[in-house]
Design a protein around this motif. Sequence first.
Motif: not given
Length: 344
Positions: A43-61
């Motif tokens: 939200r603080k970037y106003g949209g999905v930041v792909p690189e951050i999304a991938s890293r978080k998926h790795i942590e959460h999956v």
Amino acid sequence: MKEQQERLTLALETSCDETSAAVIRGGREILSNVISSQILLHRKYGGVVPEIASRKHIEHVLPVVDEALKEAGATLQDIDVLGVTYGPGLVGALLVGVATAKALSFAMDKPLVGVHHLEGHIFANFLAHADLEPPFMALVVSGGHTSLIHVRSYSELILLGQTRDDAAGEAFDKVARVMGLPYPGGPHIDELARKGRADAIAFPRALSGNQQLEFSFSGLKSAVLNYLNSVKQKGESYVPADVAASFQQAVVDILGEKTLLAMQTLKLDKLVLAGGVAANSGLRQHLQNLCQQHGWELLYPPPVLCTDNAAMIACRAHYQYACGGPLADLHLNAVPSLPLGTVE
Ligand code: KG4
Ligand code: ZN
């Protein structure tokens, strides 16, 4: 292998900003549907930041898979079929789900099915409506897609038309952004629109009045931006609720017009909504009226099954497996712009 009604499917969904794992039984019964959303982070970037999304998926999956199994009261050994979204979506995000699913399939020696994300959105309706059977028309409206799909059977999905440029959800998000509303903007526009006049501003309805089953939303988005800029330049103020309501009405009108055309052309009597924008109250109301006028049935999933979740992917995987669809092997790769079904 168990009977089809008893079969347990575990699926993963990581195509955008939700890490999700779900276990379903017999294709239609949700035992667990764990969703870890990254919305607040992006939200603080106003949209999905792909690189951050991938890293978080790795942590959460893996924690999300563990949680889904625990909630379902199942172990990996109990699972009969694995499913995973392999496109369309953000390539780095998709890869996390695909690599995890391949590893689980290899380690447990379980069959793996690659699922198309949008087909998953459509199949969310089978989870929500126990008696739903094909054939029907599906209107898929999400952040990345706006498509009309003829679902002829569990294995025949025919793409009738789609957007030439922006998706409906994308238009909602971009308009919301310039109006200073938080990401994702769709629900905020929806909320604001309830208090505004839908006929306050005449925004364009692209491709209206022709026989083409296609959409275009980039001109509408620009028209809203131009309107806001010109008001600002003149030093005037605008009524945000009227802008939201007039914009939403333009989207809803064109979605309704093309859906009507598709339903009449194919002589179908059941309309199914899918994707995040299917949660829009204006769209639901408009299509409800349309269906009532024509004696058609309108179905849509509850909000949690409208936005990205792994239960819908598990449902699609179950039916692909049941229909003898191709199994994926360790060569399965993420396909960011995976085409949908057949085009006729
Ligand atoms: O299907 P989805 O969760 O993700 C994609 O696959 O894209 O859809 C997300 C989209 C976002 O653009 C969001 O703004 C929109 O769905 N959305 C809505 C509403 N709720 C979510 N758009 C309009 N009205 C809503 N109530
Ligand atoms: Zn989606």
